[in-house]
Design a protein around this motif. Structure first.
Motif, short mmCIF file in Angstrom:
data_model
loop_
_atom_site.label_atom_id
_atom_site.label_comp_id
_atom_site.label_asym_id
_atom_site.label_seq_id
_atom_site.Cartn_x
_atom_site.Cartn_y
_atom_site.Cartn_z
N SER A 60 22.82 66.06 21.47
CA SER A 60 23.06 65.80 22.90
C SER A 60 24.53 66.06 23.21
O SER A 60 25.38 66.06 22.31
N PRO A 61 24.86 66.32 24.50
CA PRO A 61 26.26 66.59 24.88
C PRO A 61 27.21 65.49 24.43
O PRO A 61 26.87 64.31 24.45
N ILE A 62 28.40 65.90 24.03
CA ILE A 62 29.42 64.97 23.50
C ILE A 62 30.53 64.81 24.53
O ILE A 62 31.09 65.81 25.00
N THR A 63 30.84 63.58 24.87
CA THR A 63 31.96 63.29 25.77
C THR A 63 33.16 62.87 24.93
O THR A 63 33.14 61.81 24.29
N PRO A 64 34.21 63.67 24.87
CA PRO A 64 35.39 63.34 24.04
C PRO A 64 36.06 62.04 24.49
O PRO A 64 36.24 61.81 25.69
N CYS A 75 33.68 69.65 18.45
CA CYS A 75 32.25 69.47 18.15
C CYS A 75 31.38 69.92 19.32
O CYS A 75 30.35 70.58 19.13
N GLU A 76 31.77 69.57 20.54
CA GLU A 76 31.00 69.95 21.71
C GLU A 76 31.01 71.46 21.91
O GLU A 76 29.98 72.06 22.27
N ARG A 77 32.15 72.10 21.67
CA ARG A 77 32.24 73.55 21.86
C ARG A 77 31.29 74.30 20.93
O ARG A 77 30.69 75.32 21.31
#
Length: 329
Positions: A60-64, A75-77
């Motif tokens: 799932s999308p990661i919010t830094p 990680c999200e990229r």
């Protein structure tokens, strides 16, 4: 397991001006951080450093989130490219509280690790552009000079966005003194932006002069002319004072260092309003006795060596046992 070692860095010339198209000088340092990346069978990510521990789920999308926001942004990229997770343990020979390009170095280290694991382009240009894009995503602005130094090693001539990225020397006889506190770079950039809006013409002249200092400093370094380089550093420091980024503590440290025998020049390093000064001297850094005297006014009895103590979060100068390094990533 994949092991990646990345050097820290420090700005030498062109701070703030580099964000406005002027050249800069930046140096890789012999203090390094190391990333140990171990792939997992699931799609979980575990990040561990002296700042603590964080976990990410690649499904799932990661919010830094601080303090791992740069690594989580990496990680999200690459999240959709990764079919497996990994454990990443970071160890470093210097405190993140002192800056020294630690955010750029750790971001570059994880980007390089993932490019190796995923079979992506590992050229200098590819790693530079990917790392710079992530840094700008996290903090809004960033010149990329620290990324260039960590990639190439040595003393690097840099222009914004990597238009120029050239090593001009392997070594330079400088010592660093951490003033005892640090202000976040984005905050200082915003402060300088506000001053530029209030005094646009004068600020523009300052940035142009900083760029000229950098150009002449490159010539002095290539000619091994430390006397001229020291004089240029003094001019540069005066302009940074005019911009308001050299506060009383930093200015006093620079002034006292320049009174020492064998010191050619001194100036603040980095965005300012805290962090480090650089001292151009071929003498042992421990001989800078005036810095010990100044430290007493801040409640210290002597300069504290980074190698022997972790008092760098106190209001006192700390002599850092770091020097320019020819070794990049």
């Amino acid at each position: 397991m994949l092991k990646v070692s990345v050097p820290g860095s420090t700005m030498l010339m062109g701070e703030h001006a580099v964000l406005r198209g002027e050249p800069a000088l930046v140096a890789a340092l012999d203090c390094r951080l190391t990333l140990h990346v171990n792939p997992r069978e699931d799609r979980q990510v575990k990040l561990v450093s002296d700042l603590g521990e964080a976990h990410c789920d690649l499904t799932s999308p990661i919010t830094p989130k601080k303090p791992f926001h740069f690594l989580q942004a990496v990680c999200e990229r690459y999240r959709e490219k990764l079919c497996y997770g990994f454990d990443c343990e970071i160890s470093q020979a210097f405190s993140a509280k002192q800056g020294l390009g630690s955010s750029a170095a750790v971001t570059l280290g994880l980007v390089a690790s993932l490019h190796r694991l995923l079979g992506l382009d590992e050229s200098v240009e590819a790693l530079f552009q990917a790392t710079l894009a992530i840094i700008r995503q996290v903090q809004g602005r960033g010149s990329g000079a620290d990324v260039a130094a960590s990639l190439l090693g040595g003393v690097v001539h840099y222009a914004q966005s990597g238009k120029v990225m050239q090593r001009v020397s392997e070594q330079l006889p400088i010592s660093l003194v951490y003033c005892g506190y640090k202000k976040a770079t984005p905050e200082v950039i915003a402060w300088v932006d506000a001053k530029e809006q209030a005094l646009p013409s004068l600020s523009a002249s300052c940035f142009t002069l900083l760029g000229q200092c950098t150009r002449e400093a490159i010539s002095a370094i290539q000619a091994n002319d430390l006397v001229t380089l020291g004089q240029i550093m003094q001019v540069h420091q005066g302009i940074q004072t005019a911009l308001g980024v050299s506060d009383e503590v930093l200015s006093t440290l620079c002034h006292d260092a320049c009174r020492e025998p064998g010191v050619y020049g001194a100036k603040i390093a980095g965005s300012g309003l805290g962090d480090c000064i650089i001292v151009l001297t071929e003498a042992p850094a421990s001989s800078l006795s005036s810095l010990s005297s100044f430290g007493k006014t801040c409640g210290s009895n002597k300069i504290t060596s980074l190698a022997s103590s972790e008092t760098n979060n106190t209001q006192q100068p700390v002599l850092l046992d770091v020097h320019p390094s020819s070794q990049g990533l």
